[in-house]
Scaffold this motif. Structure first.
Motif: not given
Length: 330
Positions: A117-126, A139-154
């Motif tokens: 959730i926090h990565g998802f919200v971060t992406s929309h704020r950015l 998005l499919p769940f696995d793709d959604l999870t990967k993109q949220c993790k990218v937000m947390k990492r970057d």
């Protein structure tokens, strides 16, 4: 109260912020100067001191280990496993956010919370700040999870800011409360209100859940969570004689946070009892934090311990309609 007052006056006179920072560092040193036994270990006492059934730790408090400054990093390096052992922490992933989605009867929110959730919200704020598009919730769940993790990492700082805001809005912090509690993240009430409006724009179903929960708690004077823990509430609303209307009372926010917080604590209790029933895992148990279990594990048993943790903590929860909570092990 004294800490908040110092921060408030520090906006006009920096010397008050200096006093606040000095006291914060002194508290860090004094609070975490734990008394050790002959084996250089410390011991705590767990209880249910908060009214919302979350577990607490006292004498000393081992659930509030600092994380966010240089002194905290130095302190954490003093917590080590015995020779031939390693510390394993298994943390339930966004457990209270997932339960918030379940309480709000929102499969969409549950999916996003499970993915990050926090990565998802971060992406929309950015996306608002820099242009572009936030992560697509379809998005499919696995793709959604990967993109949220990218937000947390970057985008770690933006991610941490979103994490504070997400929890605050889920549990009905006002703009004043968010600015008062997290001035380094929401430096003005206007910025806090902007986040609240943005968050409810993403998840309008949460505002409906807030209202229904407060009305139910006010009507019947109590709430039961999904594990039959009960909390009584006596002041969810109050009469405003000046404007001839009902306002939120001091129990309103507490009623909203009760079920997710106490459900998470109940799940942790169920998992702890299951882990303790395993004769191999039981001697490894060292600490429970709010959403996690910490084990001190022999190096040759790491794979077994991680497998048991995963099996225990990711199982479906019948009390929550078979809901599954993810976990991270480190």
């Amino acid at each position: 109260l004294e800490s908040k007052t110092l921060r408030k006056f520090g906006k006009r006179k920096p010397v008050f912020l200096d006093i606040w920072n000095a006291r914060k560092r002194y508290k860090l040193i004094s609070t975490y100067n734990w008394e050790l036994d002959q084996e250089n270990r410390t011991h705590t006492k767990f209880g249910f001191h908060p009214s919302n059934w979350r577990k607490s730790s006292r004498q000393p408090n081992l659930q509030n280990i600092p994380t966010r400054n240089e002194l905290a990093a130095a302190f954490r390096r003093t917590i080590i496993a015995a020779p031939g052992y390693v510390l394993i922490e298994a943390d339930s992933s966004a457990i209270e956010a997932v339960i918030v989605g379940y309480c709000a009867q929102s499969p969409r929110y549950i999916k996003i919370a499970q993915a990050g959730i926090h990565g998802f919200v971060t992406s929309h704020r950015l996306a608002i700040r820099d242009g572009g598009h936030g992560i697509d919730p379809e998005l499919p769940f696995d793709d959604l999870t990967k993109q949220c993790k990218v937000m947390k990492r970057d985008f770690r700082q933006d991610y941490d800011d979103a994490k504070r805001g997400d929890h605050a809005v889920n549990y009905m912090f006002s703009a004043f409360g968010m600015n008062d509690e997290y001035p380094e993240t929401f430096s003005t009430q206007r910025k806090a209100q902007d986040f609240i409006d943005f968050y409810f724009g993403l998840f309008p179903e949460l505002k409906i859940w807030h209202r229904k929960t407060i009305e139910q708690a006010d009507r019947q004077t109590f709430l039961d969570n999904h594990y039959q823990y009960r909390h009584y509430f006596y002041a969810c609303t109050k009469w405003n004689a000046k404007y001839q209307k009902w306002d939120l009372g001091p129990d309103a926010k507490r009623s909203v946070s009760f079920v997710p917080s106490s459900d998470a604590s109940a799940i942790q209790t169920e998992d702890l009892l299951t882990l303790a029933a395993d004769p191999i895992i039981r001697p490894m148990l060292r600490l429970i934090i709010h959403d996690s279990h910490v084990l001190e594990c022999p190096l040759d048993m790491v794979d077994y311990a991680c497998g048991v943790l995963h099996q225990t903590m990711s199982r479906p929860r019948p009390e929550l309609g078979g809901l599954e909570i993810g976990l991270e092990v480190k």
